[in-house]
Design a protein around this motif. Structure first.
Motif, PDB file in Angstrom:
ATOM      1  N   SER A   1       2.590  10.841  -9.586  1.00 53.04           N
ATOM      2  CA  SER A   1       2.065  10.854 -11.102  1.00 53.04           C
ATOM      3  C   SER A   1       1.554  11.832 -10.907  1.00 53.04           C
ATOM      4  O   SER A   1       1.367  12.566 -11.863  1.00 53.04           O
ATOM      5  CB  SER A   1       0.960   9.797 -11.101  1.00 53.04           C
ATOM      6  N   LEU A   2       0.826  12.551  -9.571  1.00 50.61           N
ATOM      7  CA  LEU A   2       0.081  13.852  -9.526  1.00 50.61           C
ATOM      8  C   LEU A   2       1.540  15.030  -9.497  1.00 50.61           C
ATOM      9  O   LEU A   2       1.190  15.677  -9.892  1.00 50.61           O
ATOM     10  CB  LEU A   2      -0.471  13.938  -8.267  1.00 50.61           C
ATOM     11  N   GLY A   3       3.282  14.539  -8.935  1.00 47.41           N
ATOM     12  CA  GLY A   3       3.854  15.236  -8.841  1.00 47.41           C
ATOM     13  C   GLY A   3       3.526  16.515  -7.131  1.00 47.41           C
ATOM     14  O   GLY A   3       4.285  17.170  -7.730  1.00 47.41           O
ATOM     15  N   LEU A   4       3.444  15.731  -6.881  1.00 45.75           N
ATOM     16  CA  LEU A   4       3.269  16.540  -5.386  1.00 45.75           C
ATOM     17  C   LEU A   4       4.771  16.617  -4.595  1.00 45.75           C
ATOM     18  O   LEU A   4       5.051  17.389  -3.730  1.00 45.75           O
ATOM     19  CB  LEU A   4       2.271  15.118  -4.511  1.00 45.75           C
ATOM     20  N   PRO A   5       5.597  15.074  -5.126  1.00 46.68           N
ATOM     21  CA  PRO A   5       6.742  15.480  -4.227  1.00 46.68           C
ATOM     22  C   PRO A   5       7.233  16.451  -4.454  1.00 46.68           C
ATOM     23  O   PRO A   5       8.312  16.805  -3.514  1.00 46.68           O
ATOM     24  CB  PRO A   5       7.404  13.995  -4.827  1.00 46.68           C
ATOM     25  N   LYS A   6       7.311  16.426  -6.169  1.00 48.00           N
ATOM     26  CA  LYS A   6       8.509  17.638  -6.399  1.00 48.00           C
ATOM     27  C   LYS A   6       7.685  19.396  -5.902  1.00 48.00           C
ATOM     28  O   LYS A   6       8.672  20.545  -4.978  1.00 48.00           O
ATOM     29  CB  LYS A   6       8.381  18.272  -8.233  1.00 48.00           C
ATOM     30  N   THR A   7       6.448  18.993  -5.319  1.00 44.53           N
ATOM     31  CA  THR A   7       6.054  20.616  -4.935  1.00 44.53           C
ATOM     32  C   THR A   7       6.369  20.990  -3.341  1.00 44.53           C
ATOM     33  O   THR A   7       6.273  21.791  -3.307  1.00 44.53           O
ATOM     34  CB  THR A   7       4.413  20.054  -5.679  1.00 44.53           C
ATOM     35  N   ILE A   8       6.289  19.258  -2.595  1.00 44.94           N
ATOM     36  CA  ILE A   8       6.955  19.505  -1.277  1.00 44.94           C
ATOM     37  C   ILE A   8       8.467  20.301  -1.300  1.00 44.94           C
ATOM     38  O   ILE A   8       8.645  20.705  -0.394  1.00 44.94           O
ATOM     39  CB  ILE A   8       6.224  18.682  -0.455  1.00 44.94           C
ATOM     40  N   SER A   9       8.953  19.703  -1.897  1.00 40.76           N
ATOM     41  CA  SER A   9      10.420  20.515  -2.042  1.00 40.76           C
ATOM     42  C   SER A   9      10.783  21.592  -2.680  1.00 40.76           C
ATOM     43  O   SER A   9      11.628  21.975  -1.511  1.00 40.76           O
ATOM     44  CB  SER A   9      11.196  19.226  -2.983  1.00 40.76           C
ATOM     45  N   ASP A  10      10.016  21.642  -3.294  1.00 37.45           N
ATOM     46  CA  ASP A  10       9.597  23.107  -3.876  1.00 37.45           C
ATOM     47  C   ASP A  10       9.557  24.680  -2.405  1.00 37.45           C
ATOM     48  O   ASP A  10      10.560  25.099  -2.477  1.00 37.45           O
ATOM     49  CB  ASP A  10       9.449  23.653  -4.717  1.00 37.45           C
TER      50      ASP A  10
ATOM     51  N   ARG B   1       1.023  -1.536  -0.204  1.00 42.68           N
ATOM     52  CA  ARG B   1       0.221  -0.067  -0.311  1.00 42.68           C
ATOM     53  C   ARG B   1       1.020   1.161   0.451  1.00 42.68           C
ATOM     54  O   ARG B   1       0.393   2.360  -0.607  1.00 42.68           O
ATOM     55  CB  ARG B   1      -0.763  -0.072   1.398  1.00 42.68           C
ATOM     56  N   ILE B   2       2.506   1.588   0.828  1.00 41.17           N
ATOM     57  CA  ILE B   2       3.162   2.131   0.220  1.00 41.17           C
ATOM     58  C   ILE B   2       3.947   2.785  -0.930  1.00 41.17           C
ATOM     59  O   ILE B   2       3.229   3.453  -1.017  1.00 41.17           O
ATOM     60  CB  ILE B   2       4.337   2.034   1.985  1.00 41.17           C
ATOM     61  N   LEU B   3       4.361   1.255  -0.978  1.00 40.43           N
ATOM     62  CA  LEU B   3       4.165   1.737  -2.587  1.00 40.43           C
ATOM     63  C   LEU B   3       3.519   2.138  -3.584  1.00 40.43           C
ATOM     64  O   LEU B   3       3.777   3.287  -4.548  1.00 40.43           O
ATOM     65  CB  LEU B   3       4.630   0.217  -2.984  1.00 40.43           C
ATOM     66  N   GLU B   4       1.853   1.477  -3.265  1.00 41.52           N
ATOM     67  CA  GLU B   4       1.394   1.902  -4.997  1.00 41.52           C
ATOM     68  C   GLU B   4       0.878   3.684  -4.459  1.00 41.52           C
ATOM     69  O   GLU B   4       0.085   4.456  -5.141  1.00 41.52           O
ATOM     70  CB  GLU B   4      -0.409   2.086  -3.729  1.00 41.52           C
ATOM     71  N   ASN B   5       0.306   4.389  -2.538  1.00 43.35           N
ATOM     72  CA  ASN B   5       0.294   5.738  -2.901  1.00 43.35           C
ATOM     73  C   ASN B   5       1.584   6.211  -3.360  1.00 43.35           C
ATOM     74  O   ASN B   5       1.599   7.857  -3.711  1.00 43.35           O
ATOM     75  CB  ASN B   5       0.556   5.388  -1.143  1.00 43.35           C
ATOM     76  N   GLN B   6       2.819   6.103  -2.751  1.00 41.07           N
ATOM     77  CA  GLN B   6       3.849   6.294  -3.614  1.00 41.07           C
ATOM     78  C   GLN B   6       3.916   6.618  -5.220  1.00 41.07           C
ATOM     79  O   GLN B   6       4.541   7.881  -5.531  1.00 41.07           O
ATOM     80  CB  GLN B   6       5.115   6.271  -2.767  1.00 41.07           C
TER      81      GLN B   6
END
Length: 290
Positions: free
Chosen positions: A27-36, A17-22
């Motif tokens: 796919s939504l581009g949220l990790p890059k937004t959080i780092s910015d 489930r963790i891998l599926e959520n990541q």
């Protein structure tokens, strides 16, 4: 064995489930937004927070008062605006009593001698006063106030006033016919102060008020009695047992507490004066010791 198998199955399902959520967040581009966003916040934050110092407020805009030493000014005693405040005694000027006319500084300290020019001892109610001028007189205001109080006097004079042994007030007496206190005739005795016929010392100087309240005697009777003796001499000669001086100074020398305002208690108990009350107390104490 069954419990271990169940735990491993749960962990595998959780990891899946963790891998599926990541993957979904990627796919939504949220990790890059959080780092910015984190980089923007870290760049805007100051490296070190500095405390704000309060600014000094000068009230009125007037310059601060500083000593002459800090301002580098040497004090000159001859300079008027920098001269120190000193008493007249330290500046070499005599103190002007109430009986001295304005502008006259011709009266020296009093009671420096107790003998007349012919060697005869002066009475205690006529102490020596050294005067350089003979035209001294009371001002009209002082003359009007002098007889307001006949008991202890109402005008204080450090030069011509005679100190009472009990109340220790150097006042001009309120007797109308007293030449010393009215005309400042220093060769005349003060009619408002007593004088012991034996010691002629300050121990026998009492004003009218203290003589009446503390010892139950009238000034007119003492004045007419040329052989009147103060309580000190009466005790020394053993004339009247337990008759002692009840001033605070003399009682402290005897290791006794001062009586204070004991005249009201003495009169309530039927005694003539504080001395009579104290004499009875001493007699009762002597009987108890026996």
């Amino acid at each position: 064995m069954g419990r271990l198998t169940t735990k491993i199955g749960y962990e595998n399902l959780r990891n899946a489930r963790i891998l599926e959520n990541q993957a979904r967040l990627a796919s939504l581009g949220l990790p890059k937004t959080i780092s910015d966003l984190r980089s923007i916040v870290s760049s805007a934050k100051p490296e070190k927070t500095q405390k704000r110092r309060p600014s000094k407020v000068v009230n009125g805009g007037s310059p601060l008062r500083r000593s002459n030493r800090l301002k580098g000014i040497t004090i000159d005693s001859t300079t008027e605006h920098l001269s120190l405040r000193r008493s007249g005694r330290l500046r070499g000027k005599s103190v002007e009593p109430t009986s001295t006319p304005p502008g006259k500084e011709d009266v020296e300290d009093n009671q420096e001698g107790s003998f007349r020019g012919d060697g005869e001892k002066r009475p205690a109610n006529a102490p020596l006063v050294k005067i350089k001028a003979s035209n001294l007189q009371l001002s009209p205001d002082v003359s009007a106030r002098r007889c307001n109080s006949k008991g202890r006097g109402s005008v204080y004079d450090s030069i011509f006033g005679i100190c009472c042994h009990f109340c220790r007030q150097k006042k001009l007496c309120g007797e109308e016919d007293c030449k010393r206190c009215s005309n400042l005739d220093v060769d005349q005795p003060c009619l408002g102060k007593t004088d012991c016929s034996v010691c002629h010392s300050s121990n026998g100087v009492l004003c009218r008020g203290c003589l009446k309240v503390r010892y139950g005697e009238e000034m007119e009777e003492v004045r007419d009695n040329k052989e009147w003796m103060c309580p000190h001499c009466i005790e020394d000669k053993g004339i009247n047992p337990f008759w002692i001086c009840n001033s605070s100074l003399c009682l402290k020398k005897r290791k006794m507490a001062p009586t204070g305002i004991a005249i009201f208690r003495a009169r309530e108990m039927g005694y003539k004066s504080v001395a009579h009350l104290l004499m009875d107390d001493l007699q009762q104490a002597e009987k108890r010791r026996r």
